[in-house]
Scaffold this motif. Structure first.
Motif, mmCIF file in Angstrom:
data_model
loop_
_atom_site.group_PDB
_atom_site.id
_atom_site.type_symbol
_atom_site.label_atom_id
_atom_site.label_comp_id
_atom_site.label_asym_id
_atom_site.label_seq_id
_atom_site.Cartn_x
_atom_site.Cartn_y
_atom_site.Cartn_z
ATOM 1 N N VAL A 231 11.129 115.557 43.317
ATOM 2 C CA VAL A 231 12.217 114.587 43.382
ATOM 3 C C VAL A 231 12.162 113.591 42.229
ATOM 4 C CG1 VAL A 231 10.946 112.967 44.863
ATOM 5 C CG2 VAL A 231 13.453 113.022 44.948
ATOM 6 N N ALA A 232 10.993 113.319 41.707
ATOM 7 C CA ALA A 232 10.881 112.338 40.622
ATOM 8 C C ALA A 232 11.634 112.795 39.383
ATOM 9 C CB ALA A 232 9.413 112.081 40.299
ATOM 10 N N ALA A 233 11.457 114.059 38.996
ATOM 11 C CA ALA A 233 12.106 114.574 37.793
ATOM 12 C C ALA A 233 13.616 114.640 37.946
ATOM 13 C CB ALA A 233 11.554 115.951 37.434
ATOM 14 N N SER A 234 14.090 115.064 39.106
ATOM 15 C CA SER A 234 15.535 115.184 39.303
ATOM 16 C C SER A 234 16.188 113.864 39.694
ATOM 17 C CB SER A 234 15.825 116.224 40.387
ATOM 18 O OG SER A 234 15.212 115.854 41.617
ATOM 19 N N GLY A 235 15.395 112.916 40.214
ATOM 20 C CA GLY A 235 15.963 111.669 40.716
ATOM 21 C C GLY A 235 15.872 110.494 39.774
ATOM 22 N N GLN A 236 15.346 110.705 38.572
ATOM 23 C CA GLN A 236 15.249 109.616 37.589
ATOM 24 C C GLN A 236 16.631 109.199 37.084
ATOM 25 O OE1 GLN A 236 16.545 110.902 34.641
ATOM 26 N NE2 GLN A 236 16.470 112.887 35.653
ATOM 27 N N GLN A 237 16.669 108.111 36.334
ATOM 28 C CA GLN A 237 17.912 107.651 35.710
ATOM 29 C C GLN A 237 17.651 107.367 34.227
ATOM 30 O OE1 GLN A 237 19.578 104.370 37.946
ATOM 31 N NE2 GLN A 237 19.680 105.570 39.835
ATOM 32 N N MET A 238 17.313 108.433 33.499
ATOM 33 C CA MET A 238 17.036 108.303 32.075
ATOM 34 C C MET A 238 17.542 109.514 31.293
ATOM 35 S SD MET A 238 12.873 108.349 32.540
ATOM 36 C CE MET A 238 12.339 109.202 31.067
ATOM 37 N N GLU A 239 18.614 110.103 31.782
ATOM 38 C CA GLU A 239 19.185 111.267 31.118
ATOM 39 C C GLU A 239 20.160 110.842 30.025
ATOM 40 O OE1 GLU A 239 20.868 113.997 33.974
ATOM 41 O OE2 GLU A 239 19.169 113.677 35.340
ATOM 42 N N ILE A 240 20.100 111.540 28.909
ATOM 43 C CA ILE A 240 21.058 111.317 27.828
ATOM 44 C C ILE A 240 22.468 111.576 28.345
ATOM 45 C CG2 ILE A 240 21.860 112.225 25.609
ATOM 46 C CD1 ILE A 240 18.919 112.689 24.885
ATOM 47 N N ASP A 241 22.620 112.583 29.169
ATOM 48 C CA ASP A 241 23.928 112.942 29.715
ATOM 49 C C ASP A 241 24.498 111.842 30.608
ATOM 50 O OD1 ASP A 241 26.155 114.122 30.836
ATOM 51 O OD2 ASP A 241 25.043 115.569 32.048
ATOM 52 N N ARG A 242 23.809 111.493 31.673
ATOM 53 C CA ARG A 242 24.383 110.623 32.705
ATOM 54 C C ARG A 242 24.071 109.147 32.544
ATOM 55 N NH1 ARG A 242 22.655 111.971 38.284
ATOM 56 N NH2 ARG A 242 20.608 112.422 37.367
ATOM 57 N N HIS A 243 23.012 108.804 31.815
ATOM 58 C CA HIS A 243 22.525 107.422 31.858
ATOM 59 C C HIS A 243 22.500 106.705 30.517
ATOM 60 C CE1 HIS A 243 20.429 109.618 35.280
ATOM 61 N NE2 HIS A 243 21.315 108.834 35.864
#
Length: 495
Positions: A231-243
């Motif tokens: 869940v940590a990898a998919s639940g982070q908020q540091m994506e170039i796409d979304r964040h």
């Protein structure tokens, strides 16, 4: 008899620091950047080496030693800096995250250096609120500081450098001290701490054309789907796409609209209006170029400091070390930022030049960590090292003599959750090949989730092996080592 002589020498150093002979003690210049990834330093090779992003840092490596397995204990700015000063993991120096205060009254290496005849100087970013202690001279940024028109704090108050770029100011103030501020009868510790390339990656205006027509190579896992991981990898908020924010991060629209520094970017975006994968790729290219423009100025600073040491006749008796407070994601896993125990943020660059002591062009592959830095500085200064410090001096490694009992595993612990970027709390152990990570606490299934990676066969850490029964014995061994490290470093049991 030799034991008593050693003890007597230690007592003399502690009771009468002024008596310590300084002739054979090197000066120390420590150059420290913020979030500078090893991937963007040419000496480390990799997909970005062909861009020649760091000629002066590469020169330092060619004339000295490159550490290929240098790591941090908590990949986030202020805790890393607290560890640098204290030689203690976050739970013992009290600075576990970017939020809480730092106790300046506790023991710090620069206080010991100062008591043992060294001049101590700090210029740049420290990110620890409160008055600095143990420095003969300090001029630091408040908090994160600003890229443009930066304000600095000293013992005397605040100074604002109107119309200037922060990297240039830090460099000039450090060079000024070398040329005009030092006592030539004493050895010195000069800490040059850059703000760059911290988010939001604002380059010097003169660098905006750099990489303009270059296609930056993408990492293979830019479009990672986080399959097999928790869940940590998919639940982070540091994506170039979304964040990654178009205005605050990539300087589009809003307060940047009409800014001539970003006019061509604004024009291109309005005309092309990228979406979907094209938008992600454009964001990646824009992010990397701004980041690399920031690190180019840092690299120029390294060159100016090396040149100044040469001009002042100081090069031969000065060890110069370059590092960063932690690593950073350059699109790997689709991310920017740090925090995770994955390699790109866990690992940090470390390069050192020490004429006559370090073999030029040498490479060290021992496991080293930022808890080692304070003890290294003290060892270089022939100053007493407090028993409570948790690292080991790197001096034997610098001289090419790794001790037989050198560590064979590292401990890591990240605490700042819930908070910005939403990276779950986790701790872990790494033995140079196998990495076991334990996520725990709030918003982790059943309060605990594990990941296991084999970096020999999976260097990008894409395949979590924790649920594979074939690795049960390996996991048991690593869990035992994790428990041993927790005991060794006095980690509280509540986690």
């Amino acid at each position: 008899m030799s034991k008593w002589i050693f003890l007597l020498a230690a007592v003399v150093m502690q009771m009468a620091p002024g008596m310590v002979v300084a002739d054979d003690r090197p000066n120390i210049v420590w150059i420290f950047s913020d979030d500078h990834s090893y991937q963007t330093i040419g000496a480390y090779g990799g997909r970005l080496e062909s861009l020649n992003p760091s000629p002066n840092i590469d020169r330092l490596a060619a004339e000295g030693m490159r550490f290929d397995r240098a790591y941090v204990g908590n990949s986030i700015c202020a805790p890393s800096r607290a560890t640098l000063l204290t030689g203690l993991h976050s739970h013992l120096n009290g600075k576990i995250d970017n939020i809480g205060p730092f106790n300046h009254d506790q023991q710090q290496f620069q206080k010991i250096l100062q008591a043992n005849g060294f001049q101590t100087v700090m210029v740049g970013k420290i990110h620890l609120s409160g008055k600095m202690q143990g420095f003969d001279y300090w001029e630091v940024l408040p908090g994160q500081g600003n890229y443009y028109n930066p304000q600095f704090i000293t013992e005397e108050g605040r100074t604002k450098y109107e119309g200037e770029y922060v990297t240039d100011v830090i460099t000039r103030r450090a060079v000024n001290w070398l040329e005009n501020g030092r006592d030539e009868e004493k050895p010195f510790m000069l800490m040059v701490h850059h703000k760059a390339p911290h988010r939001n990656w604002q380059p010097a205006k003169r660098e905006m054309s750099r990489y303009e027509d270059v296609e930056i190579p993408e990492p293979d896992n830019l479009f990672d789907d986080y399959a097999t991981r928790g869940v940590a990898a998919s639940g982070q908020q540091m994506e170039i796409d979304r964040h990654m924010n178009l205005e605050s991060d990539l300087k589009l629209g809003g307060r940047y609209k009409g800014d001539p520094q970003y006019a061509s970017r604004q024009k291109w975006f309005e005309e092309n209006k990228p979406t979907g994968i094209d938008l992600i790729k454009w964001k990646y290219q824009t992010y990397l170029k701004d980041y690399l423009r920031c690190t180019w100025s840092v690299d120029e600073s390294v060159g100016k400091i090396l040149d100044t040491l040469e001009e002042q006749g100081l090069s031969d008796n000065t060890i110069v070390m370059y590092s960063s407070d932690q690593g950073f994601y350059m699109g790997e896993h689709g991310w920017f930022d740090k925090r995770f125990m994955y390699e790109e943020s866990f690992r940090t660059p470390l390069i050192a030049r020490w004429p006559g002591k370090i073999k030029p062009g040498s490479v060290n592959t021992d496991l080293v960590q930022n808890i080692d830095f304070a003890e290294t500085f003290l060892d270089l200064a022939k100053a007493p090292i407090p028993e409570e410090m948790q690292g080991e001096s790197l001096v034997p490694l610098l001289e090419g003599k790794t001790p037989e009992d050198w560590r064979d595993s590292l401990y890591y612990h990240y605490y700042e959750y819930p908070a910005v970027h939403s990276v779950r709390r986790h701790e872990g152990v790494f033995d140079g090949r196998w990495k076991l990570i334990r996520y725990y606490g709030r918003n982790v299934p059943d309060n605990e989730e594990w990941e296991l990676f084999d970096l020999k066969n999976d260097p990008s850490e894409m395949n979590n092996l924790a649920s594979n029964p074939e690795y049960a014995s390996r996991i048991a061994t690593l869990k035992k080592e994790l428990s041993r490290l927790r005991e060794q470093y006095d980690v509280p049991n509540e986690t």
